[in-house]
Design a protein around this motif. Structure first.
Motif, mmCIF file in Angstrom:
data_model
loop_
_atom_site.group_PDB
_atom_site.id
_atom_site.type_symbol
_atom_site.label_atom_id
_atom_site.label_comp_id
_atom_site.label_asym_id
_atom_site.label_seq_id
_atom_site.Cartn_x
_atom_site.Cartn_y
_atom_site.Cartn_z
ATOM 1 N N THR A 104 -18.183 33.892 -26.194
ATOM 2 C CA THR A 104 -18.576 35.223 -25.704
ATOM 3 C C THR A 104 -19.649 35.131 -24.640
ATOM 4 N N GLY A 105 -19.537 34.151 -23.766
ATOM 5 C CA GLY A 105 -20.541 33.987 -22.719
ATOM 6 C C GLY A 105 -20.552 35.190 -21.794
ATOM 7 N N THR A 106 -21.746 35.608 -21.396
ATOM 8 C CA THR A 106 -21.911 36.735 -20.462
ATOM 9 C C THR A 106 -22.966 36.367 -19.447
ATOM 10 N N TYR A 158 -30.410 33.781 -19.020
ATOM 11 C CA TYR A 158 -29.761 33.420 -20.277
ATOM 12 C C TYR A 158 -28.336 33.953 -20.320
ATOM 13 N N GLU A 159 -27.590 33.316 -21.151
ATOM 14 C CA GLU A 159 -26.256 33.783 -21.479
ATOM 15 C C GLU A 159 -26.095 33.725 -22.989
ATOM 16 N N GLY A 162 -22.693 34.014 -29.822
ATOM 17 C CA GLY A 162 -23.744 34.782 -30.488
ATOM 18 C C GLY A 162 -25.129 34.197 -30.328
ATOM 19 N N VAL A 163 -25.287 33.167 -29.550
ATOM 20 C CA VAL A 163 -26.601 32.528 -29.354
ATOM 21 C C VAL A 163 -27.012 32.677 -27.900
ATOM 22 N N LYS A 164 -28.281 33.109 -27.702
ATOM 23 C CA LYS A 164 -28.799 33.244 -26.344
ATOM 24 C C LYS A 164 -29.213 31.865 -25.838
ATOM 25 N N TYR A 190 -23.986 23.583 -23.641
ATOM 26 C CA TYR A 190 -23.911 24.188 -24.971
ATOM 27 C C TYR A 190 -22.471 24.544 -25.335
ATOM 28 N N ALA A 191 -21.717 24.964 -24.327
ATOM 29 C CA ALA A 191 -20.320 25.327 -24.582
ATOM 30 C C ALA A 191 -19.503 24.116 -25.042
ATOM 31 N N LYS A 192 -19.901 22.933 -24.631
ATOM 32 C CA LYS A 192 -19.219 21.702 -25.062
ATOM 33 C C LYS A 192 -19.509 21.377 -26.527
ATOM 34 N N ASN A 193 -20.747 21.678 -26.946
ATOM 35 C CA ASN A 193 -21.144 21.364 -28.322
ATOM 36 C C ASN A 193 -22.306 22.272 -28.718
ATOM 37 N N ASN A 194 -22.079 23.116 -29.678
ATOM 38 C CA ASN A 194 -23.104 24.078 -30.094
ATOM 39 C C ASN A 194 -24.250 23.448 -30.873
ATOM 40 N N ASP A 195 -24.185 22.147 -31.165
ATOM 41 C CA ASP A 195 -25.319 21.462 -31.801
ATOM 42 C C ASP A 195 -26.397 21.100 -30.789
ATOM 43 N N PHE A 196 -26.064 21.242 -29.517
ATOM 44 C CA PHE A 196 -27.037 20.949 -28.460
ATOM 45 C C PHE A 196 -28.210 21.922 -28.534
#
Length: 379
Positions: free
Chosen positions: A167-169, A180-181, A185-187, A196-202
């Motif tokens: 849900t990137g914006t 920010y994007e 659900g994470v800013k 971050y889109a590659k790995n949300n643990d980043f």
């Protein structure tokens, strides 16, 4: 024994009568007759006695002769025996020479076999080591290449280097000048949106200018060491990826954020940290940056030291347990200890309310040795 005249005459008459009837020789025979009768026993007795002696002598002679022959035979036998022993000894000597030669040959064959086995073993070890080193450096290069690819996704102009997912914006500029994007659900800072889109643990990116330290940092509080041997894409990697301790909260910044990383002999990951043992290196690398998905940060080093981990030893400084200070005294005590453990003087210090980042890696002065660098946020 004497004879009277009558007896003599009687004898003479007797012999005279006999002599007239025979034609034998007269007179002497009657006289010799009794001598013969009397002497025969005397003569025969010695013969009877002498015969055994002669016989005995003969037997003795025979025995002696036999003994001599036996002796000669014995000597001959002994001589023959001596010759046989000599021949046996000679044969044994030959056998010993042959046996020793065969033993030497067996030893040479055994040594040759052992040397061949060792040669094969060392060749296999060499090939195995070469293969392992090749695989080791291949993985390191693969990880480094993946990190370089990720760095290409980071932008400083507020535009994401990647297309983003979820849900990137488009982000709006915040009061701190950052964009920010919202992704899943994470800013997230726009410059890190592609990563971050590659790995949300980043969670952020750590960089020490002029060194190899230029890596992403991961955060998995429910599985702290998840990236100990995983690369950014969660594939096996001996060098792993830098990661936060589970008690370090980047969203509600704690007094101390602890970052772990491997000390790779190839010179990658946190290997460079050990160079802070040199005061000259410290002077040239006093600061580093740690930008998170929430905010950017520049940190100045206040301490660098060796220590070790041993939970059973209460006398050891457990630097890894400090996250949030209960009060100023606890904060000041932590700062005081890390500065005392630093082998050279660093004028910069930290005060209660400052935010700290602690970098930790393995060191090999002890079985559980560690090298630690502590820095405070200056902007």
């Amino acid at each position: 024994m004497g004879y009277n005249q009558d007896e003599i005459d009687e004898i003479l008459k007797r012999y005279s009568g006999e002599s007239s009837n025979t034609k034998s020789t007269p007179t002497p025979k009657p006289v010799e007759e009794p001598r013969v009768v009397e002497e025969e026993p005397k003569i025969e007795k010695p013969k009877i006695k002498d015969e055994p002696k002669a016989e005995e002598q003969k037997k003795s002679f025979l025995r002696l002769s036999g003994s001599d022959r036996s002796s000669d035979s014995s000597e001959s036998s002994e001589k023959s025996t001596h010759l046989t022993r000599a021949e046996i000894i000679k044969q044994q000597s030959k056998n010993d020479v042959v046996r020793k030669a065969e033993e030497k040959q067996r030893m040479r064959k055994r040594k040759t076999a052992i040397l061949n086995c060792l040669l094969v073993f060392f060749i296999l070890v060499f090939l195995g080591s070469g293969g392992y080193l090749g695989y080791y450096f291949y993985n390191i290069k693969k990880s480094q290449d993946s990190f370089d690819d990720l760095k290409a996704l980071i932008t400083d102009d507020g535009n994401s280097g990647g297309s983003g997912t979820g849900t990137g914006t488009a982000g709006d500029a915040e009061a701190n000048g950052l964009e920010y994007e919202v992704i899943n659900g994470v800013k997230v800072q726009t410059k890190f949106a592609g990563v971050y889109a590659k790995n949300n643990d980043f969670i952020g990116w750590l960089k020490i200018d002029g060194t190899n330290v230029d890596y992403p940092v991961m955060y998995t509080p429910t599985d702290e060491q998840k990236y100990l041997h995983l690369d950014f894409y969660q594939e096996y990697s001996s060098s792993g990826t830098l990661f936060l301790s589970k008690n370090s909260d980047p969203f509600q910044p704690s007094d101390n954020i602890l970052i772990y990383g491997h000390n790779m002999k190839a010179g990658t990951m946190f290997h460079t940290l050990l160079q802070y043992e040199s005061q000259d290196f410290y002077k040239e690398h006093k600061t580093f940056t740690f930008d998170t998905i929430n905010d950017n940060g520049t940190y100045e080093v206040i301490a660098a030291f060796r220590t070790e981990i041993d939970e059973s030893n209460d006398k050891l400084f457990k630097y890894y347990e400090f996250n949030n200070a209960a009060d100023q005294a606890e904060f000041d005590e932590y700062v005081s200890k890390v500065k005392k453990m630093t082998p050279y003087s660093i004028d910069t210090t930290a005060e209660f309310g400052d935010k700290l980042v602690t970098l930790s890696t393995c060191a090999y002065h002890a079985s559980e040795g560690r090298y630690v660098v502590v820095a405070k946020k200056i902007k």
